[in-house]
Design a protein around this motif. Structure first.
Motif, mmCIF file in Angstrom:
data_model
loop_
_atom_site.group_PDB
_atom_site.id
_atom_site.type_symbol
_atom_site.label_atom_id
_atom_site.label_comp_id
_atom_site.label_asym_id
_atom_site.label_seq_id
_atom_site.Cartn_x
_atom_site.Cartn_y
_atom_site.Cartn_z
ATOM 1 N N PHE A 39 9.632 6.697 -7.614
ATOM 2 C CA PHE A 39 9.039 6.247 -6.353
ATOM 3 C C PHE A 39 7.521 6.202 -6.428
ATOM 4 C CE2 PHE A 39 7.192 7.243 -2.163
ATOM 5 C CZ PHE A 39 7.658 6.157 -1.446
ATOM 6 N N SER A 40 6.928 7.201 -7.027
ATOM 7 C CA SER A 40 5.469 7.262 -7.099
ATOM 8 C C SER A 40 4.910 6.025 -7.796
ATOM 9 C CB SER A 40 5.052 8.537 -7.834
ATOM 10 O OG SER A 40 3.670 8.547 -8.048
ATOM 11 N N PHE A 43 5.513 2.923 -5.524
ATOM 12 C CA PHE A 43 4.598 2.823 -4.387
ATOM 13 C C PHE A 43 3.154 2.579 -4.833
ATOM 14 C CE2 PHE A 43 2.227 3.853 -0.579
ATOM 15 C CZ PHE A 43 2.949 3.113 0.348
ATOM 16 N N MET A 46 3.066 -1.033 -5.077
ATOM 17 C CA MET A 46 3.034 -1.618 -3.739
ATOM 18 C C MET A 46 1.632 -1.533 -3.137
ATOM 19 S SD MET A 46 6.697 -0.341 -2.147
ATOM 20 C CE MET A 46 6.523 -1.176 -0.555
ATOM 21 N N THR A 47 0.953 -0.441 -3.392
ATOM 22 C CA THR A 47 -0.395 -0.282 -2.857
ATOM 23 C C THR A 47 -1.337 -1.321 -3.445
ATOM 24 O OG1 THR A 47 0.015 2.075 -2.578
ATOM 25 C CG2 THR A 47 -2.286 1.367 -2.538
ATOM 26 N N ALA A 50 -0.489 -4.545 -1.832
ATOM 27 C CA ALA A 50 -0.959 -4.560 -0.434
ATOM 28 C C ALA A 50 -2.439 -4.921 -0.354
ATOM 29 C CB ALA A 50 -0.712 -3.196 0.212
ATOM 30 N N HIS A 59 0.699 -12.265 2.972
ATOM 31 C CA HIS A 59 1.454 -11.012 2.926
ATOM 32 C C HIS A 59 2.908 -11.230 2.510
ATOM 33 C CE1 HIS A 59 -2.022 -10.460 5.602
ATOM 34 N NE2 HIS A 59 -2.074 -9.249 5.079
ATOM 35 N N PRO A 60 3.404 -10.325 1.705
ATOM 36 C CA PRO A 60 4.798 -10.447 1.251
ATOM 37 C C PRO A 60 5.778 -9.953 2.315
ATOM 38 C CG PRO A 60 3.878 -8.418 0.407
ATOM 39 C CD PRO A 60 2.772 -9.104 1.157
ATOM 40 N N GLU A 61 7.027 -10.315 2.145
ATOM 41 C CA GLU A 61 8.122 -9.624 2.830
ATOM 42 C C GLU A 61 8.735 -8.792 1.729
ATOM 43 O OE1 GLU A 61 10.737 -12.266 4.938
ATOM 44 O OE2 GLU A 61 9.110 -13.660 5.326
ATOM 45 N N TRP A 62 8.837 -7.509 1.942
ATOM 46 C CA TRP A 62 9.313 -6.684 0.841
ATOM 47 C C TRP A 62 10.128 -5.492 1.292
ATOM 48 C CZ3 TRP A 62 4.161 -4.615 -1.780
ATOM 49 C CH2 TRP A 62 3.287 -4.173 -0.798
ATOM 50 N N PHE A 63 10.990 -5.090 0.345
ATOM 51 C CA PHE A 63 11.910 -3.990 0.582
ATOM 52 C C PHE A 63 11.742 -3.008 -0.569
ATOM 53 C CE2 PHE A 63 15.979 -2.009 -0.462
ATOM 54 C CZ PHE A 63 16.319 -1.428 0.747
ATOM 55 N N ASN A 64 11.763 -1.734 -0.247
ATOM 56 C CA ASN A 64 11.684 -0.710 -1.296
ATOM 57 C C ASN A 64 12.732 0.359 -1.058
ATOM 58 O OD1 ASN A 64 10.012 2.334 -1.393
ATOM 59 N ND2 ASN A 64 10.501 1.311 -3.309
ATOM 60 N N VAL A 65 13.379 0.747 -2.121
ATOM 61 C CA VAL A 65 14.170 1.973 -2.109
ATOM 62 C C VAL A 65 13.935 2.668 -3.449
ATOM 63 C CG1 VAL A 65 16.299 0.772 -2.790
ATOM 64 C CG2 VAL A 65 16.422 3.058 -1.819
ATOM 65 N N TYR A 66 13.424 3.875 -3.344
ATOM 66 C CA TYR A 66 13.048 4.705 -4.492
ATOM 67 C C TYR A 66 12.211 3.941 -5.528
ATOM 68 C CZ TYR A 66 13.046 8.580 -7.693
ATOM 69 O OH TYR A 66 12.623 9.590 -8.537
ATOM 70 N N PHE B 39 -1.274 -5.902 9.349
ATOM 71 C CA PHE B 39 -0.744 -5.422 8.080
ATOM 72 C C PHE B 39 -1.459 -4.160 7.609
ATOM 73 C CE2 PHE B 39 -0.947 -5.317 3.400
ATOM 74 C CZ PHE B 39 0.407 -5.204 3.119
ATOM 75 N N PHE B 43 0.517 -0.871 6.694
ATOM 76 C CA PHE B 43 0.556 -0.305 5.344
ATOM 77 C C PHE B 43 -0.092 1.077 5.293
ATOM 78 C CE2 PHE B 43 -0.046 0.285 0.831
ATOM 79 C CZ PHE B 43 1.214 -0.055 0.375
ATOM 80 N N GLU B 54 7.447 11.693 -0.825
ATOM 81 C CA GLU B 54 7.321 12.250 -2.169
ATOM 82 C C GLU B 54 7.253 13.771 -2.104
ATOM 83 O OE1 GLU B 54 7.835 10.412 -4.625
ATOM 84 O OE2 GLU B 54 7.045 11.473 -6.368
ATOM 85 N N PRO B 60 12.677 6.931 1.894
ATOM 86 C CA PRO B 60 13.291 5.971 2.820
ATOM 87 C C PRO B 60 13.738 4.704 2.101
ATOM 88 C CG PRO B 60 10.916 5.725 2.884
ATOM 89 C CD PRO B 60 11.199 6.873 1.941
ATOM 90 N N GLU B 61 14.589 3.944 2.773
ATOM 91 C CA GLU B 61 14.804 2.550 2.399
ATOM 92 C C GLU B 61 14.033 1.793 3.458
ATOM 93 O OE1 GLU B 61 18.927 1.542 1.918
ATOM 94 O OE2 GLU B 61 19.404 3.559 1.263
ATOM 95 N N TRP B 62 13.127 0.941 3.053
ATOM 96 C CA TRP B 62 12.307 0.304 4.080
ATOM 97 C C TRP B 62 11.911 -1.111 3.736
ATOM 98 C CZ3 TRP B 62 7.240 3.758 4.219
ATOM 99 C CH2 TRP B 62 6.814 4.008 2.915
ATOM 100 N N PHE B 63 11.669 -1.836 4.805
ATOM 101 C CA PHE B 63 11.311 -3.253 4.728
ATOM 102 C C PHE B 63 10.038 -3.449 5.525
ATOM 103 C CE2 PHE B 63 11.307 -7.427 6.752
ATOM 104 C CZ PHE B 63 11.438 -8.262 5.654
ATOM 105 N N ASN B 64 9.132 -4.244 4.993
ATOM 106 C CA ASN B 64 7.899 -4.559 5.727
ATOM 107 C C ASN B 64 7.631 -6.054 5.685
ATOM 108 O OD1 ASN B 64 4.629 -4.937 4.636
ATOM 109 N ND2 ASN B 64 4.998 -4.370 6.756
ATOM 110 N N VAL B 65 7.264 -6.595 6.806
ATOM 111 C CA VAL B 65 6.665 -7.925 6.836
ATOM 112 C C VAL B 65 5.516 -7.876 7.843
ATOM 113 C CG1 VAL B 65 8.427 -8.797 8.442
ATOM 114 C CG2 VAL B 65 6.982 -10.404 7.186
#
Lengths: 96, 96
Positions: A39-40, A43, A46-47, A50, A59-66, B39, B43, B54, B60-65
């Protein structure tokens, strides 16, 4: 930067240079899944994306899990894919 | 912290104190959507949640737009909702 929607010919031409991205949403978006060690690391990536997104105001549409990050790019103002998505995808690839 | 799956009675009791979270995935998860000014603010919130996740080793499972963040919490090790999700939801609410 143009926000005009790409023609399907332009789209296919640009996408040939982005082999890790797949068309999504009936050709109106492109998507790629990135996998990291944990995850670290995910993310951290992702930073960086971002900051890039904010800088380019795209800006993206994005999903994260672990350790997994799924990114979808589309240009709402163009009603589909534009050059902004292609250029953003390239920049994101360079960060991964 | 327990990773045992909550009984439906325990779940309903804990969720009464989390009115902004809704059950998802047939009761095996809880979800909440957060909306921010833009945004950058969204973020910023995600970054704080990431650090929290962490630290607690519960992600989490997460989505952002753009200014919207959709968070889903579940405990894979428990096969559904556990106290870890309830406590995480509370901490996230405190950050928002």
């Amino acid at each position: 930067m143009s926000v005009e929607k790409l023609t399907s010919e332009e789209r296919d031409s640009w996408l040939a240079a982005l082999p890790q991205w797949a068309l999504a949403r009936d050709g109106d978006a492109i998507a790629r899944t990135f996998t990291f060690a944990d995850f670290s690391e995910a993310f951290g990536f992702m930073t960086r994306v971002a900051i890039l997104a904010e800088k380019r105001d795209h800006h993206p549409e994005w999903f994260n899990v672990y350790n997994r990050v799924e990114i979808t790019l589309t240009t709402h103002d163009a009603g589909g894919l534009s050059l902004r998505d292609v250029k953003m995808a390239r920049k994101i690839d360079a960060l991964a």
